[in-house]
Design an enzyme around this catalytic site. Structure first.
Site, PDB file in Angstrom:
ATOM      1  N   SER A 143     -22.981 -30.173 -38.948  1.00 56.29           N
ATOM      2  CA  SER A 143     -23.395 -28.884 -38.823  1.00 56.29           C
ATOM      3  C   SER A 143     -22.297 -27.832 -39.356  1.00 56.29           C
ATOM      4  CB  SER A 143     -23.217 -28.467 -37.335  1.00 56.29           C
ATOM      5  OG  SER A 143     -23.315 -27.333 -36.836  1.00 56.29           O
ATOM      6  N   TYR A 157     -18.773 -29.608 -29.226  1.00 56.83           N
ATOM      7  CA  TYR A 157     -19.751 -29.744 -30.094  1.00 56.83           C
ATOM      8  C   TYR A 157     -19.266 -29.458 -31.623  1.00 56.83           C
ATOM      9  CZ  TYR A 157     -24.228 -29.047 -32.899  1.00 56.83           C
ATOM     10  OH  TYR A 157     -25.400 -29.249 -33.669  1.00 56.83           O
TER      11      TYR A 157
HETATM   12  N1  LIG Z   1     -31.070 -27.196 -34.722  1.00 56.36           N
HETATM   13  C1  LIG Z   1     -29.901 -26.443 -35.246  1.00 56.36           C
HETATM   14  O1  LIG Z   1     -29.608 -25.368 -35.311  1.00 56.36           O
HETATM   15  C2  LIG Z   1     -28.781 -27.441 -35.709  1.00 56.36           C
HETATM   16  C3  LIG Z   1     -27.840 -27.095 -36.567  1.00 56.36           C
HETATM   17  C4  LIG Z   1     -26.713 -27.630 -36.979  1.00 56.36           C
HETATM   18  C5  LIG Z   1     -27.056 -29.111 -36.768  1.00 56.36           C
HETATM   19  N2  LIG Z   1     -27.957 -29.745 -36.172  1.00 56.36           N
HETATM   20  C6  LIG Z   1     -27.946 -31.114 -35.916  1.00 56.36           C
HETATM   21  O2  LIG Z   1     -29.302 -31.641 -36.157  1.00 56.36           O
HETATM   22  C7  LIG Z   1     -29.348 -32.856 -35.301  1.00 56.36           C
HETATM   23  C8  LIG Z   1     -30.951 -32.824 -34.728  1.00 56.36           C
HETATM   24  O3  LIG Z   1     -30.966 -31.684 -33.730  1.00 56.36           O
HETATM   25  P1  LIG Z   1     -32.097 -30.833 -33.765  1.00 56.36           P
HETATM   26  O4  LIG Z   1     -31.878 -29.720 -34.072  1.00 56.36           O
HETATM   27  O5  LIG Z   1     -33.410 -31.593 -34.598  1.00 56.36           O
HETATM   28  O6  LIG Z   1     -32.563 -31.000 -32.074  1.00 56.36           O
HETATM   29  P2  LIG Z   1     -33.547 -31.722 -31.262  1.00 56.36           P
HETATM   30  O7  LIG Z   1     -35.123 -31.161 -31.894  1.00 56.36           O
HETATM   31  O8  LIG Z   1     -33.307 -31.413 -29.925  1.00 56.36           O
HETATM   32  O9  LIG Z   1     -33.621 -33.253 -31.493  1.00 56.36           O
HETATM   33  C9  LIG Z   1     -32.618 -33.945 -31.199  1.00 56.36           C
HETATM   34  C10 LIG Z   1     -33.048 -35.315 -31.201  1.00 56.36           C
HETATM   35  O10 LIG Z   1     -32.039 -36.314 -30.863  1.00 56.36           O
HETATM   36  C11 LIG Z   1     -32.647 -37.139 -29.820  1.00 56.36           C
HETATM   37  N3  LIG Z   1     -31.916 -37.449 -28.886  1.00 56.36           N
HETATM   38  C12 LIG Z   1     -30.948 -36.699 -28.077  1.00 56.36           C
HETATM   39  N4  LIG Z   1     -30.290 -37.290 -27.066  1.00 56.36           N
HETATM   40  C13 LIG Z   1     -30.506 -38.668 -27.422  1.00 56.36           C
HETATM   41  C14 LIG Z   1     -30.040 -39.778 -26.881  1.00 56.36           C
HETATM   42  N5  LIG Z   1     -29.198 -39.766 -25.584  1.00 56.36           N
HETATM   43  N6  LIG Z   1     -30.524 -41.024 -27.564  1.00 56.36           N
HETATM   44  C15 LIG Z   1     -31.098 -40.901 -28.313  1.00 56.36           C
HETATM   45  N7  LIG Z   1     -31.507 -39.867 -28.776  1.00 56.36           N
HETATM   46  C16 LIG Z   1     -31.148 -38.660 -28.383  1.00 56.36           C
HETATM   47  C17 LIG Z   1     -33.796 -36.610 -29.304  1.00 56.36           C
HETATM   48  O11 LIG Z   1     -34.916 -37.525 -28.744  1.00 56.36           O
HETATM   49  P3  LIG Z   1     -34.834 -37.742 -27.121  1.00 56.36           P
HETATM   50  O12 LIG Z   1     -34.711 -36.507 -26.447  1.00 56.36           O
HETATM   51  O13 LIG Z   1     -36.399 -38.273 -27.451  1.00 56.36           O
HETATM   52  O14 LIG Z   1     -34.101 -38.863 -26.887  1.00 56.36           O
HETATM   53  C18 LIG Z   1     -34.109 -35.719 -30.517  1.00 56.36           C
HETATM   54  O15 LIG Z   1     -35.333 -36.504 -31.379  1.00 56.36           O
HETATM   55  C19 LIG Z   1     -28.392 -32.932 -34.197  1.00 56.36           C
HETATM   56  O16 LIG Z   1     -27.402 -33.956 -34.771  1.00 56.36           O
HETATM   57  C20 LIG Z   1     -27.809 -31.581 -34.305  1.00 56.36           C
HETATM   58  O17 LIG Z   1     -26.559 -31.580 -33.822  1.00 56.36           O
HETATM   59  C21 LIG Z   1     -28.951 -29.068 -35.367  1.00 56.36           C
END
Ligand SMILES: NC(=O)c1ccc[n+]([C@@H]2O[C@H](COP(=O)([O-])OP(=O)(O)OC[C@H]3O[C@@H](n4cnc5c(N)ncnc54)[C@H](OP(=O)(O)O)[C@@H]3O)[C@@H](O)[C@H]2O)c1
Length: 272
Positions: A143, A157
């Site tokens: 990130s 985070y």
């Molecule tokens: N969105 C942003 O603004 C942003 C910015 C920078 C980086 N990121 C990074 O992008 C990545 C994906 O996030 P996203 O934005 O797509 O968010 P998201 O829609 O909340 O997706 C998170 C994913 O991780 C899974 N997950 C969460 N806890 C878990 C656990 N204990 N075991 C296995 N799977 C788990 C969730 O699935 P389940 O709940 O089904 O387990 C979901 O598929 C993350 O690493 C996040 O830090 C996001």
């Protein structure tokens, strides 16, 4: 006999929503068979059925909570032992906002287990599986907050994401010569469920800095195709990142020395 070149399988963690779900879609369309992992197996099954039908690839669903050692261990064994896997997308992650002193330490530890420990163990298993074959790619989702300690209220985070960047750079330095590829993707604010899940409603994020998740993943994959080690999808000039890296490397000759720098005024100790 088909003359289609097999890309092998891609294992995508956190594929049930957001960035991981779009990676699954794009990789299927590129021709990868998929192994999709997350806790919400219903959402994974729905996505898998669509991708089998639309892209004609094999899709396997694995229910796994990556903070649970047995679930993580199953995926690690798969990465070590399945020679068809050629790509790991280490995407699953969560965020936690709020003042550090008020944070529940168990929730901080859980965040570190998901964003750091699971990412590390899966990358380790992938490297162990890929190295003897001399090929394989690990994409780690970091990130931009890993670059800016002062830009974010979620201290741990941001620190977990700084770890992801460092780990990726180190693995590249160690393993690129053996044919393994690494990429750290550093998204800025992206329209996914992570905001609502972490208690900071997405409505609090200004629209002009919030990227669409499809655009984010398409840019990240373009960065991978272009051979980038670090991809910052919103950054217009790649040279700006190169300058940061060059500034860091400029420190290198002076980061370890027999004596402290003169500005500390420390008297030299002669060896006994
Ligand atoms: N969105 C942003 O603004 C942003 C910015 C920078 C980086 N990121 C990074 O992008 C990545 C994906 O996030 P996203 O934005 O797509 O968010 P998201 O829609 O909340 O997706 C998170 C994913 O991780 C899974 N997950 C969460 N806890 C878990 C656990 N204990 N075991 C296995 N799977 C788990 C969730 O699935 P389940 O709940 O089904 O387990 C979901 O598929 C993350 O690493 C996040 O830090 C996001």
């Amino acid at each position: 006999m088909s003359d289609k070149i097999s890309l092998g399988s891609a294992l995508v963690t956190g594929a049930s929503s957001g960035i991981g779900a779009v990676y699954a879609d794009r990789l299927a369309r590129r021709g990868y068979d998929l192994i999709l992992a997350a806790r919400d197996v219903g959402r994974l099954e729905t996505l898998a059925a669509r991708l089998r039908a639309e892209a004609g690839v094999k899709v396997e669903v694995v229910k796994a909570d990556l903070t649970v050692r047995e679930d993580l261990g199953r995926l690690e064994r798969r990465l070590r032992d399945d020679p068809a896997i050629s790509l790991l997308v280490n995407n699953a992650g969560a965020a936690l906002f709020g003042p550090f002193a008020d944070a529940d330490p168990d929730r901080l530890e859980n965040l570190i287990q998901l964003n750091v420990t699971a990412v590390t163990r899966l990358a380790n298993a992938a490297a162990a599986g890929f190295a003897p074959r001399g090929r394989g790619t690990v994409v780690n989702i970091g990130s931009i907050v890993g670059l800016g300690p002062e830009m974010f209220a979620g201290s741990v985070y941001g620190a977990t994401k700084a770890f992801v960047l460092y780990l990726t750079q180190t693995l590249h330095a160690e393993l690129a010569s053996q044919g393994l590829r690494f990429q750290a993707v550093l998204p800025g604010a992206t329209r996914t469920e992570i905001w609502d899940r972490s208690g900071r409603g997405i409505e609090n994020v200004p629209d002009e800095i919030l990227m669409d998740v499809d655009e984010l993943v398409d840019a990240a994959l373009s960065g991978l195709d272009q051979g980038e080690l670090v991809t910052i999808p919103s950054l217009p000039e790649a040279a700006d990142w190169a300058a940061v890296d060059a500034a860091r490397l400029k420190l290198a000759p002076n980061l370890s020395a027999r004596h402290p720098a003169p500005r500390y005024g420390v008297k030299a100790v002669e060896p006994a």
